[in-house]
Design a protein around this motif. Structure first.
Motif, short mmCIF file in Angstrom:
data_model
loop_
_atom_site.label_atom_id
_atom_site.label_comp_id
_atom_site.label_asym_id
_atom_site.label_seq_id
_atom_site.Cartn_x
_atom_site.Cartn_y
_atom_site.Cartn_z
N THR A 261 0.81 -1.23 0.00
CA THR A 261 0.00 0.00 0.00
C THR A 261 0.84 1.28 0.00
O THR A 261 0.53 2.21 -0.74
CB THR A 261 -0.95 0.01 1.20
N ARG B 269 1.69 3.00 -3.25
CA ARG B 269 0.65 3.62 -4.07
C ARG B 269 0.70 5.13 -3.88
O ARG B 269 0.88 5.61 -2.76
CB ARG B 269 -0.71 3.09 -3.64
N ARG C 87 -3.41 10.28 -2.75
CA ARG C 87 -4.05 11.46 -3.34
C ARG C 87 -4.08 12.62 -2.36
O ARG C 87 -4.44 13.72 -2.69
CB ARG C 87 -5.47 11.12 -3.80
N LYS C 88 -3.65 12.36 -1.11
CA LYS C 88 -3.77 13.42 -0.11
C LYS C 88 -2.53 14.30 -0.01
O LYS C 88 -2.61 15.41 0.45
CB LYS C 88 -4.06 12.80 1.26
N ALA D 238 -1.36 8.20 8.49
CA ALA D 238 -2.25 7.06 8.26
C ALA D 238 -3.69 7.50 8.53
O ALA D 238 -4.20 8.35 7.81
CB ALA D 238 -1.86 5.85 9.08
N TRP D 239 -4.32 7.02 9.61
CA TRP D 239 -5.73 7.35 9.80
C TRP D 239 -5.94 8.60 10.63
O TRP D 239 -7.05 9.11 10.72
CB TRP D 239 -6.46 6.18 10.47
N VAL D 240 -4.91 9.14 11.26
CA VAL D 240 -5.10 10.28 12.16
C VAL D 240 -4.80 11.59 11.45
O VAL D 240 -3.83 11.68 10.69
CB VAL D 240 -4.20 10.17 13.41
N LYS D 241 -5.63 12.60 11.70
CA LYS D 241 -5.37 13.93 11.15
C LYS D 241 -4.91 14.84 12.27
O LYS D 241 -5.65 15.10 13.21
CB LYS D 241 -6.63 14.47 10.51
N TYR D 242 -3.64 15.28 12.21
CA TYR D 242 -3.11 16.17 13.24
C TYR D 242 -3.18 17.60 12.72
O TYR D 242 -2.61 17.89 11.67
CB TYR D 242 -1.65 15.85 13.53
N PRO D 243 -3.82 18.49 13.45
CA PRO D 243 -3.77 19.89 13.04
C PRO D 243 -2.47 20.51 13.53
O PRO D 243 -2.09 20.32 14.69
CB PRO D 243 -4.99 20.50 13.73
#
Lengths: 177, 601
Positions: A32, A35, A38-39, A72-77
């Motif tokens: 994975t 790949r 797109r982010k 990965a799955w976490v968005k840190y501001p």
């Protein structure tokens, strides 16, 4: 082909089929990270780091690059992702400010100022650079990586930098996607 | 070259002889479809172990990260939905195969000497598979797993004497949280697999020692036809069946697009309809027939007694007539299997006929879709504090819940609320449409019709001579108040372009300003009325909710006439923000973004 040969062939074919049906998706699963995400497309924009008036000519100052990051799955501001050395040049010199990434071109450690004064020094494997970022010993494969810098058109111009990472150990400066 | 390496390896390790001895096992009466069940069970277990190992490379066991990492596996990783789907449906397949294998071995009477030991090992392995199922179910830490775990561990806790202690140890404390996840994870991927592989190795070794037994009627008949061996005659049959089973698992995975993931665990949700997987439905249904105090009889004593009876079969076989024991054991199991089937059907039928369950499930599905959307939204994403905050910081979820609980006692929202309401409809509060409606008909039930103490606007309407066009202009002007920044003074606001020269400005000063004071802008004085500076903005609404008795709001009304205040100990700062953002329609919706992309083929 007799019955036993048919069973032998069938066992091999079906066994391979079962293994492939699980192994191929598993390989894709593990691959994975290869790949294209797109982010990460929007991360190559210029960022404001300082006002020009804050910088002293010839004295390197360090600034943190702070970004919204997706780990990965976490968005840190607003997390620090790296830092940059800004060196203001005397008036009339182009470019007016040099920006070095603090990431060492050798193996990616953080470059600091030379404690003995003058230039930069990496504490990991003793890469040493002069004030222009040129190597002072044989450890680093290339000079310190310069980043694109621009000044805004304000009365007190702001220094904006495009933060990028480059491939370590290469003799050329190769941007990492 | 290849051969010389293989020869060297064989010389040192003796691999060829070992595989030959396995493969050359003679099949009494020839290879048979009947001998497949154990091999199929072991093969699917291996697929479970493999897909499980794959997911271990991406799963993160803690109550704050579990849901996010499973979301990432299912919706972001390449073929993640496929790997997780195989694991999910593989677990259910194992249950079916386990039952078939058990029935077949029991029917064949394979608990008799010399196979007693292997019968017991088999029973222990069955127990391990059940433990796998229970521990794995909980790992995503979604609503489904959370509540199922709570129920199962509470059943444990209901056992007499040791129950509460066992439960505390399994849960890792009295509360469900990080320790519950890490313990279940440790069991699922470490302790249980080790026990399982040891047991399986012994089970297979003993099976080989005892060989296959053809059905009794053929015991004396000499096998006809060519001599058949395990390899390739039996392996061919095994693999044909395993391929078919895997085909079904893949078909289920593709049909469902992976495995389900409910909304993140929310211990405060009051209406989650927890149900176990279908293969435990009969137990779930049976519990309904036991009074709570005797719960443990249905959930522990009866299954435990059944398990012990099965374990006692080899001994009973010696003490009692062998055929009688076999007849009774098979009879018992088939009656129970029939009963379990009946209870399972009954459970599903009850749910299908229960509108409350349907509604709760529909709610849970909405929550799941919202959670998946929020996690995939580039504007939101799973916050660092954990997936639980995904919904708690969503105005549409949390804000609406607070509004419904606290505000809709008196107010209405888009026509929804109590039968006897006494305050305005808050849908689109702060917008031009809302103001325009108020100016048109202030005594409408959607505005001040239900609150006669606020009759100022009604009185104004009776005397006002503003035309429809002028009312439009006033409404447009007042709706602009909501955009005044929190740190602006009245003068700063008036200096903004488009404020002073707005056509509504003069009208507001002349018609509204006679009652509504805005210091430095309008005089007021005709009647008491709230200060409208910043009306509809977050700061105005926050003050209105916190302190409706403020002198600049409804301080002039009596305590029993006014909206009740919501101080900080009743409404947290975060919840206040959620309500306000919900009222301002400030939340992302799937229609605003591209639908979450899923890597399905």
């Amino acid at each position: 082909m007799n019955r036993r040969d048919f069973h032998r062939l069938g066992s091999v074919v079906l066994g391979s089929l079962v293994k492939l049906a699980v192994a191929v998706p598993a390989a894709a699963f593990l691959l994975t990270p290869l790949r294209k995400s797109r982010k990460s497309a929007t991360s190559s924009e210029f960022e404001r780091l300082a006002n020009l008036s804050q910088l002293e000519v010839g004295v390197p100052q360090s600034f943190a690059i702070v970004r919204d990051i997706t780990d990965a799955w976490v968005k840190y501001p607003k997390e620090p992702v790296g830092s940059v050395w800004l060196v203001r040049q005397p008036d009339g010199v182009d470019p007016p400010v040099i920006a070095f990434t603090a990431e060492c071109p050798h193996l990616g450690c953080a470059i600091n100022l030379n404690p003995d004064g003058g230039g930069f020094f990496c504490p990991c494997h003793s890469s040493a650079f002069d004030a222009e970022g040129k190597p002072r010993n044989h450890v680093p494969p290339r000079p310190m990586d310069r980043l694109e810098v621009e000044l805004t058109a304000d009365d007190d111009p702001q220094v904006v930098v495009r933060f990028q990472r480059f491939q370590p150990l290469a003799e050329e400066k190769i941007p990492l996607a | 070259m290849r051969n010389s390496i293989a020869d060297w390896l064989d010389d040192r390790a003796g691999l060829r002889a070992a595989t030959r001895s396995v493969g050359n096992e003679t099949m009494p009466g020839g290879a048979r479809w009947m001998y497949v069940s154990g091999a199929a069970l072991a093969s699917i277990f291996l697929i479970q172990a493999f897909t499980g190992l794959m997911m271990m490379t991406a799963y993160s066991p803690s109550s704050s990260t579990a849901w996010g990492s499973v979301y990432y596996i299912e919706y972001e990783m390449w073929m993640g939905w496929f790997i997780r789907g195989l694991h999910h449906f593989g677990a259910q397949t194992l249950m079916v195969l386990l039952l078939l294998h058990f029935l077949q071995v029991l029917w064949a009477g394979a608990y008799r000497a010399p196979r007693e030991l292997n019968w017991w090992i088999g029973l222990a392995l069955a127990g391990l598979i059940l433990a796998f199922s229970h521990t794995g179910y909980q790992l995503p830490w979604d609503q489904k797993g959370y509540w199922a775990t709570k129920v199962v561990t509470n059943i444990m806790g209901g056992a007499p004497v040791a129950g509460p202690y066992v439960k505390t140890v399994v849960v890792g404390g009295s509360e469900y949280g990080n320790q519950t996840v890490t313990r279940f994870y440790g069991l699922h991927v470490g302790i249980l697999p080790v026990l399982m592989f040891l047991g399986l190795a012994a089970h297979v070794a003993l099976r080989r020692r005892h060989g296959f037994t053809p059905p009794e009627t053929e015991y004396v008949v000499k096998p006809k036809g060519p001599r058949q061996t395990y390899w390739p005659d039996q392996t061919y049959r095994n693999l044909l069946v395993v391929t078919a089973i895997l085909g079904v698992m893949i078909a289920l995975t593709v049909h469902h697009g992976g495995a389900p993931l409910d909304a993140p665990a929310d211990p405060s949700s009051a209406d989650y309809p927890a149900r176990p997987e279908w293969f435990f439905r009969f137990l779930f249904q049976m519990l309904k027939y036991f009074p709570g105090r005797l719960e443990w009889v249905g959930s522990i004593a009866i299954p435990g007694a059944l398990f012990l009876t099965m374990a006692a079969l080899p001994i009973l076989d010696r003490k009692l007539p062998s055929r009688l024991v076999h007849f009774l054991a098979c009879g018992l199991i088939f009656v129970l299997a029939g009963g379990a089937g009946f209870l399972t059907l009954q459970s599903f039928q009850e749910d299908a006929a229960n509108p409350k369950f349907q509604e709760a499930r529909a709610q849970a599905d909405l929550a799941r879709e919202r959670a998946l959307f929020l996690a995939s939204s580039p504007k939101v994403g799973v916050p660092p504090e954990g997936a639980g905050y995904l919904m708690r910081r969503d105005p549409l979820t949390r804000g609406r819940a607070i509004l419904e609980k606290r505000c809709l006692v008196c107010h209405r929202f888009d026509g929804v609320g109590e039968k006897e309401w006494s305050a305005a409809d808050l849908k689109n509060f702060g917008t031009k449409a809302w103001v325009r409606g108020l100016l048109e008909k202030p005594d409408s039930d959607d505005y001040f019709g239900k609150s006669p103490e606020c009759d100022g606007m009604v009185e104004w309407k009776q005397a006002s001579k503003l035309t429809a066009e002028e009312l439009d202009q006033v409404a447009d002007f007042v709706a602009g108040f909501a955009k005044i920044p929190e740190d602006f003074t009245v003068d700063e606001w008036l200096d903004q372009p488009g404020v002073y020269d707005h056509p509504g400005n003069k009208l507001f000063q002349k018609d509204c300003g006679t009652c509504h004071v805005i210091p430095g802008y309008t005089e007021g004085g005709l009647r008491d009325a709230p200060d409208l500076f910043g009306w509809g903005s977050p700061q105005w609404m926050a003050r209105m909710i916190r302190r409706p008795d403020s002198p600049v709001l409804y301080g002039y009304l009596g305590d029993d006439q006014r909206m009740p205040a919501s101080p900080r100990d009743e409404l947290t700062e975060g919840d206040l923000k959620m309500v306000i953002r919900y009222l301002m329609n400030d939340y992302p919706l799937p229609a605003d973004e591209a639908a979450p992309e899923k890597t399905t083929p």
